[in-house]
Design a protein around this motif. Structure first.
Motif, PDB file in Angstrom:
ATOM      1  N   VAL A  65     -90.633  11.593  30.288  1.00  0.00           N
ATOM      2  CA  VAL A  65     -90.707  12.372  29.049  1.00  0.00           C
ATOM      3  C   VAL A  65     -89.326  12.922  28.708  1.00  0.00           C
ATOM      4  N   TRP A  66     -88.820  13.824  29.551  1.00  0.00           N
ATOM      5  CA  TRP A  66     -87.527  14.447  29.266  1.00  0.00           C
ATOM      6  C   TRP A  66     -86.346  13.540  29.580  1.00  0.00           C
ATOM      7  N   LEU A 111     -88.704  14.235  19.325  1.00  0.00           N
ATOM      8  CA  LEU A 111     -89.881  13.422  19.020  1.00  0.00           C
ATOM      9  C   LEU A 111     -89.518  11.981  18.714  1.00  0.00           C
ATOM     10  N   ALA A 112     -88.304  11.748  18.228  1.00  0.00           N
ATOM     11  CA  ALA A 112     -87.880  10.383  17.899  1.00  0.00           C
ATOM     12  C   ALA A 112     -87.961   9.461  19.109  1.00  0.00           C
ATOM     13  N   HIS A 113     -87.780  10.024  20.316  1.00  0.00           N
ATOM     14  CA  HIS A 113     -87.871   9.201  21.528  1.00  0.00           C
ATOM     15  C   HIS A 113     -89.297   8.755  21.803  1.00  0.00           C
ATOM     16  N   HIS A 114     -90.263   9.432  21.209  1.00  0.00           N
ATOM     17  CA  HIS A 114     -91.667   9.200  21.562  1.00  0.00           C
ATOM     18  C   HIS A 114     -92.481   8.591  20.422  1.00  0.00           C
ATOM     19  N   GLU A 163     -98.996  13.522  28.293  1.00  0.00           N
ATOM     20  CA  GLU A 163     -99.662  12.225  28.317  1.00  0.00           C
ATOM     21  C   GLU A 163     -99.580  11.522  26.976  1.00  0.00           C
ATOM     22  N   VAL A 164     -99.610  12.283  25.885  1.00  0.00           N
ATOM     23  CA  VAL A 164     -99.532  11.677  24.557  1.00  0.00           C
ATOM     24  C   VAL A 164     -98.104  11.253  24.249  1.00  0.00           C
ATOM     25  N   LEU A 165     -97.133  12.101  24.588  1.00  0.00           N
ATOM     26  CA  LEU A 165     -95.731  11.745  24.354  1.00  0.00           C
ATOM     27  C   LEU A 165     -95.337  10.501  25.147  1.00  0.00           C
ATOM     28  N   TRP A 169     -80.279   4.968  22.257  1.00  0.00           N
ATOM     29  CA  TRP A 169     -81.261   4.180  22.997  1.00  0.00           C
ATOM     30  C   TRP A 169     -81.639   2.910  22.231  1.00  0.00           C
ATOM     31  N   ALA A 170     -81.796   3.026  20.925  1.00  0.00           N
ATOM     32  CA  ALA A 170     -82.206   1.879  20.115  1.00  0.00           C
ATOM     33  C   ALA A 170     -81.162   0.775  20.124  1.00  0.00           C
TER      34      ALA A 170
END
Length: 254
Positions: free
Chosen positions: A182-183, A242-245, A51-53, A22-23
């Motif tokens: 999210v997913w 978690l790296a996505h978020h 909501e936090v992610l 993605w980066a």
């Protein structure tokens, strides 16, 4: 489980797309910028942590500028570990509520008390009309200028049902809706035709907001760490997810 739901579950359980992919996708960095409007914002989550992610950095930015932020939790996330021998669903609901409150404090929103609909986890699609009506009522109650909810294409049935309910509520109340994935970052690929990239926008996060989000994400220990030994206690959100978020920006579909 229907074939469609099974396919969605398989996509989430399968190995995901590395954040490096993605980066390195130029189009992600060139998305148009989005700025939330002035006024109250209602953030809808299918489970405590969504909501936090998906929007935690933006919520921190809103808090810093003094905007009213309201949170609606559709489920308590009590079935995140249905096969755990250590934690009952009732205990997990308590844990996840406490984690969310701590996370909101980290975001600069310690006074926010999420509205809990207590819809059964994994069963939101069976209660979609109730969720729609509750969101509609909340939009009117807080005089929302914007609603932000899960993207209805996220390949998680609860996310999708919550997203559809929010869309119907916003149409009824005449409130703009932004949708956060999210997913999708897990199962999709750059330029994936299943995502509405033509409606995507970036929300840049100030350094402080990004740091607050990172701290808030760490509050969800029941999701990012194993609950104990054994397959039924595995982490739901390992480091590669978690790296996505934890990027310095967030993405919404408008």
């Amino acid at each position: 489980m229907t074939s469609a739901r099974q396919a969605a579950a398989d996509a989430i359980d399968a190995p995901g797309t590395p954040e490096a992919d993605w980066a390195s996708w130029p189009a992600l960095g060139s998305l148009p910028c989005a700025t939330p409007p002035a006024g109250a914002v209602l953030v809808v989550a299918a489970h405590p942590d969504d909501e936090v992610l998906g929007l935690g950095g933006t919520m921190a930015t809103l808090a810093a500028r003094g905007s009213d932020v309201h949170v609606l939790s559709v489920t308590d996330g009590e079935r995140s570990h249905p096969h755990s021998p250590h934690f009952t669903a009732a205990r997990l609901a308590e844990i996840r509520e406490a984690e969310l409150r701590a996370a909101l404090g980290d975001l600069g929103l310690p006074a926010v008390r999420p509205q809990r609909l207590r819809i059964p986890d994994t069963q939101v699609h069976r209660h979609e009309r109730t969720v729609r009506d509750q969101i509609t009522a909340r939009l009117y109650a807080v005089q929302a200028a914007l609603c932000v909810a899960p993207w209805a294409g996220d390949l998680h049935s609860d996310h999708e049902a919550a997203g559809r309910a929010a869309a119907a509520a916003c149409r009824a109340a005449g409130v703009p809706l932004w949708r956060y994935p999210v997913w999708m970052w897990h199962w999709a690929r750059p330029a994936d035709p299943r995502a509405p990239w033509d409606r995507a926008a970036r929300i840049a996060l100030p350094v402080d907001a990004a740091a607050r989000k990172a701290s808030a994400v760490e509050r969800f220990r029941s999701q990012i760490h194993p609950l104990g030994e054994g397959e039924g206690n595995a982490a739901i959100l390992p480091p590669e997810e978690l790296a996505h978020h934890t990027r310095p920006f967030e993405v919404v579909f408008r």
